[in-house]
Design a protein around this motif. Structure first.
Motif, mmCIF file in Angstrom:
data_model
loop_
_atom_site.group_PDB
_atom_site.id
_atom_site.type_symbol
_atom_site.label_atom_id
_atom_site.label_comp_id
_atom_site.label_asym_id
_atom_site.label_seq_id
_atom_site.Cartn_x
_atom_site.Cartn_y
_atom_site.Cartn_z
ATOM 1 N N TYR A 111 -1.611 0.459 -9.587
ATOM 2 C CA TYR A 111 -1.770 -0.788 -10.338
ATOM 3 C C TYR A 111 -0.444 -1.449 -10.723
ATOM 4 C CZ TYR A 111 -6.671 0.512 -10.587
ATOM 5 O OH TYR A 111 -7.957 0.846 -10.245
ATOM 6 N N GLU A 112 0.668 -0.731 -10.637
ATOM 7 C CA GLU A 112 1.927 -1.366 -11.022
ATOM 8 C C GLU A 112 2.674 -1.975 -9.835
ATOM 9 O OE1 GLU A 112 4.571 1.363 -12.962
ATOM 10 O OE2 GLU A 112 4.685 2.728 -11.240
ATOM 11 N N VAL A 113 2.203 -1.743 -8.622
ATOM 12 C CA VAL A 113 2.781 -2.373 -7.432
ATOM 13 C C VAL A 113 1.797 -3.446 -6.968
ATOM 14 C CG1 VAL A 113 3.625 -2.030 -5.078
ATOM 15 C CG2 VAL A 113 3.991 -0.244 -6.811
ATOM 16 N N PRO A 114 2.058 -4.714 -7.224
ATOM 17 C CA PRO A 114 1.067 -5.774 -6.965
ATOM 18 C C PRO A 114 0.543 -5.833 -5.540
ATOM 19 C CG PRO A 114 2.843 -6.603 -8.346
ATOM 20 C CD PRO A 114 3.269 -5.245 -7.894
ATOM 21 N N VAL A 115 1.413 -5.556 -4.556
ATOM 22 C CA VAL A 115 0.978 -5.699 -3.163
ATOM 23 C C VAL A 115 -0.162 -4.744 -2.816
ATOM 24 C CG1 VAL A 115 2.531 -3.988 -2.090
ATOM 25 C CG2 VAL A 115 1.891 -6.057 -0.823
ATOM 26 N N LEU A 116 -0.358 -3.695 -3.584
ATOM 27 C CA LEU A 116 -1.435 -2.738 -3.321
ATOM 28 C C LEU A 116 -2.804 -3.309 -3.653
ATOM 29 C CD1 LEU A 116 0.235 0.506 -4.708
ATOM 30 C CD2 LEU A 116 0.100 -0.239 -2.333
ATOM 31 N N GLN A 117 -2.843 -4.385 -4.419
ATOM 32 C CA GLN A 117 -4.087 -5.091 -4.758
ATOM 33 C C GLN A 117 -5.137 -4.150 -5.360
ATOM 34 O OE1 GLN A 117 -5.443 -7.505 -1.355
ATOM 35 N NE2 GLN A 117 -3.365 -7.363 -0.526
ATOM 36 N N GLY A 118 -4.677 -3.209 -6.169
ATOM 37 C CA GLY A 118 -5.602 -2.282 -6.805
ATOM 38 C C GLY A 118 -6.396 -1.436 -5.824
ATOM 39 N N GLY A 119 -5.843 -1.248 -4.620
ATOM 40 C CA GLY A 119 -6.513 -0.439 -3.602
ATOM 41 C C GLY A 119 -7.111 -1.235 -2.464
ATOM 42 N N ARG A 120 -7.029 -2.553 -2.550
ATOM 43 C CA ARG A 120 -7.657 -3.396 -1.527
ATOM 44 C C ARG A 120 -6.698 -3.863 -0.435
ATOM 45 N NH1 ARG A 120 -12.673 -6.409 -2.279
ATOM 46 N NH2 ARG A 120 -13.968 -5.275 -3.772
ATOM 47 N N ASN A 121 -5.426 -3.486 -0.505
ATOM 48 C CA ASN A 121 -4.533 -3.811 0.611
ATOM 49 C C ASN A 121 -5.032 -3.083 1.856
ATOM 50 O OD1 ASN A 121 -2.269 -3.566 2.536
ATOM 51 N ND2 ASN A 121 -1.062 -4.513 0.919
ATOM 52 N N PRO A 122 -5.296 -3.790 2.953
ATOM 53 C CA PRO A 122 -5.891 -3.145 4.127
ATOM 54 C C PRO A 122 -5.037 -2.026 4.713
ATOM 55 C CG PRO A 122 -5.146 -5.375 4.652
ATOM 56 C CD PRO A 122 -5.103 -5.235 3.173
ATOM 57 N N LEU A 123 -3.721 -2.071 4.513
ATOM 58 C CA LEU A 123 -2.866 -1.037 5.082
ATOM 59 C C LEU A 123 -3.147 0.346 4.492
ATOM 60 C CD1 LEU A 123 0.560 -2.894 5.309
ATOM 61 C CD2 LEU A 123 -0.888 -2.179 7.216
ATOM 62 N N LEU A 124 -3.718 0.401 3.303
ATOM 63 C CA LEU A 124 -4.029 1.689 2.680
ATOM 64 C C LEU A 124 -5.092 2.451 3.456
ATOM 65 C CD1 LEU A 124 -4.133 0.614 -1.072
ATOM 66 C CD2 LEU A 124 -2.538 2.283 -0.088
ATOM 67 N N THR A 125 -5.986 1.720 4.106
ATOM 68 C CA THR A 125 -7.132 2.363 4.782
ATOM 69 C C THR A 125 -7.326 1.819 6.194
ATOM 70 O OG1 THR A 125 -8.612 0.731 3.746
ATOM 71 C CG2 THR A 125 -8.334 2.841 2.608
ATOM 72 N N LEU A 126 -6.241 1.373 6.807
ATOM 73 C CA LEU A 126 -6.347 0.779 8.134
ATOM 74 C C LEU A 126 -6.351 1.893 9.184
ATOM 75 C CD1 LEU A 126 -4.333 -2.394 9.227
ATOM 76 C CD2 LEU A 126 -5.539 -0.884 10.794
ATOM 77 N N ASN A 127 -7.446 2.656 9.208
ATOM 78 C CA ASN A 127 -7.570 3.736 10.168
ATOM 79 C C ASN A 127 -8.966 4.353 10.094
ATOM 80 O OD1 ASN A 127 -6.339 5.324 12.264
ATOM 81 N ND2 ASN A 127 -4.412 5.170 11.115
ATOM 82 N N ALA A 128 -9.215 5.277 10.989
ATOM 83 C CA ALA A 128 -10.428 6.093 10.991
ATOM 84 C C ALA A 128 -10.048 7.423 11.613
ATOM 85 C CB ALA A 128 -11.539 5.414 11.806
#
Length: 382
Positions: free
Chosen positions: A204-221
């Motif tokens: 939550y303190e790094v704005p680019v993370l969008q509270g977990g909604r930045n697609p790069l966090l989960t851009l995989n399977a």
């Protein structure tokens, strides 16, 4: 398959060192010490390094994500280990992801890579389908994902009741309870609660993370075999679905990706762990067979072609998962196996399908000089 836990630990450690140096250089010259955010990210890196180093020896056995991460030095493969294939153009999905990653500063990149690695461990070793799974940032893919896994369980002749389908959601990183469970997998007990609190703080303190909604966090399977951490499962990232949708593949995205990851379960069931591009191209072929088959989705030729374009979009140029042209060729071969059968309702046994593909695989690996033309298909489609 070789044990990748130690390799991943070293990779994360190298990334932590690199980011620590980057953070130091990012601090203004007038400042004597890094900012609180920079300190938090650097400490979280170390916590995740310690977590990975504390995992059981077979924790990541056989786990291989759909694409090479666009965040440097995270994941079981390191693209910097080999030079790219001359003349090869990466698929449109990787190009798009790399563009997103290139906009990050060192602190943001460090936070994203750390939390993505942490999120993968949550999905692999803690999450369970005993709780309702919601696919897509707004749940928009849940019905399709559920239908796809049900069809696949009835299609392939492997033990399927214990293959879990898990949603990989960046917002899970905001739960201290879930992160504490994750750190408990390998971090010293005395450090677990503080590390979990720090993970949610960084989110939550790094704005680019969008509270977990930045697609790069989960851009995989990814798919996991029975003897790895968490057992048999197929995990599908919201960021991957969002990105594939942005590239125009929404019509086939969920079914194709789950079909591919379930294809890994077909390989796992027969102890087939290739150490070359066929480890990813085989599941492309099995997935193509499934979506084109009369007892799968029975998709028509136009939709099958769209699947081929998606396969190409996922291709890379680092001798790891297959080039765009190779990935497309594998999926198309699988589709033709279904549409050319004399009995459209017959399903080729999974062991036989593996055998057939391994015989075909060398023919799908053109010399490097022939690859640019094939790779351009993905670039044009993207």
């Amino acid at each position: 398959m070789p044990n990748r836990t130690r390799f991943l630990g070293k990779t994360l450690a190298a990334a932590g060192t690199a980011v620590a140096l980057a953070l130091a250089t990012a601090v203004p010259a007038a400042a004597d010490t890094p900012s609180t955010v920079e300190q938090d990210v650097a400490q979280l890196f170390q916590d995740v390094v310690d977590l990975y180093n504390g995992l059981p020896a077979n924790a990541l056995r056989g786990v291989d994500r759909l694409i090479d991460s666009p965040i440097p030095k995270i994941g079981p493969r390191a693209r910097a280990a080999e030079d790219p294939i001359p003349g090869c153009t990466p698929g449109s999905l990787l190009t798009y992801a790399d563009h997103l990653a290139s906009q990050l500063d060192p602190v943001e990149s460090g936070a994203l890579s750390t939390l993505s690695a942490l999120g993968q461990l949550y999905v692999q070793g803690v999450a369970s389908d005993k709780t309702p799974q919601v696919f897509g940032t707004d749940g928009q893919y849940t019905a399709r994902a559920t239908q796809a896994i049900d069809k696949l369980r009835g299609f392939w002749d492997i033990e399927s009741w214990n293959i879990q389908l898990i949603a990989w959601k960046g917002t899970d990183l905001g739960s201290q309870a879930k992160m504490a469970q994750t750190f408990s997998l390998g971090l010293a007990p005395a450090k677990v609660q503080a590390a979990a609190a720090l993970a949610t703080k960084v989110l939550y303190e790094v704005p680019v993370l969008q509270g977990g909604r930045n697609p790069l966090l989960t851009l995989n399977a990814f798919a996991s075999p029975a003897d790895s951490l968490g057992g048999k499962r197929v995990s599908l990232g919201d960021g991957l679905l969002d990105t594939v949708n942005a590239l125009g593949f929404d019509e086939v995205s969920v079914e194709s990706v789950i079909g591919h990851e379930y294809g890994h379960q077909v390989d796992f069931a027969h102890e087939n762990y290739p150490r070359n591009e066929s480890s990813e191209m085989g599941p492309d072929a099995y997935g193509g067979y499934f979506v084109a088959h009369a007892k799968g989705y029975a998709w028509n030729s136009r939709t099958q072609q769209e699947v081929g374009y998606l396969d190409a979009a996922i291709g890379d140029c680092y001798h790891s998962h297959g080039t765009p042209g190779q990935r497309k060729a594998a999926g198309t071969w699988g589709e033709k196996q279904a549409t050319s059968q004399s009995n459209p309702n017959r399903i080729v046994p999974s062991a036989k399908m593996i055998e057939k593909f391994q015989k075909q695989y060398p023919k799908l690996m053109p010399p490097a000089a022939e690859q640019p033309a094939a790779a351009s298909v993905a670039a044009a489609r993207g």
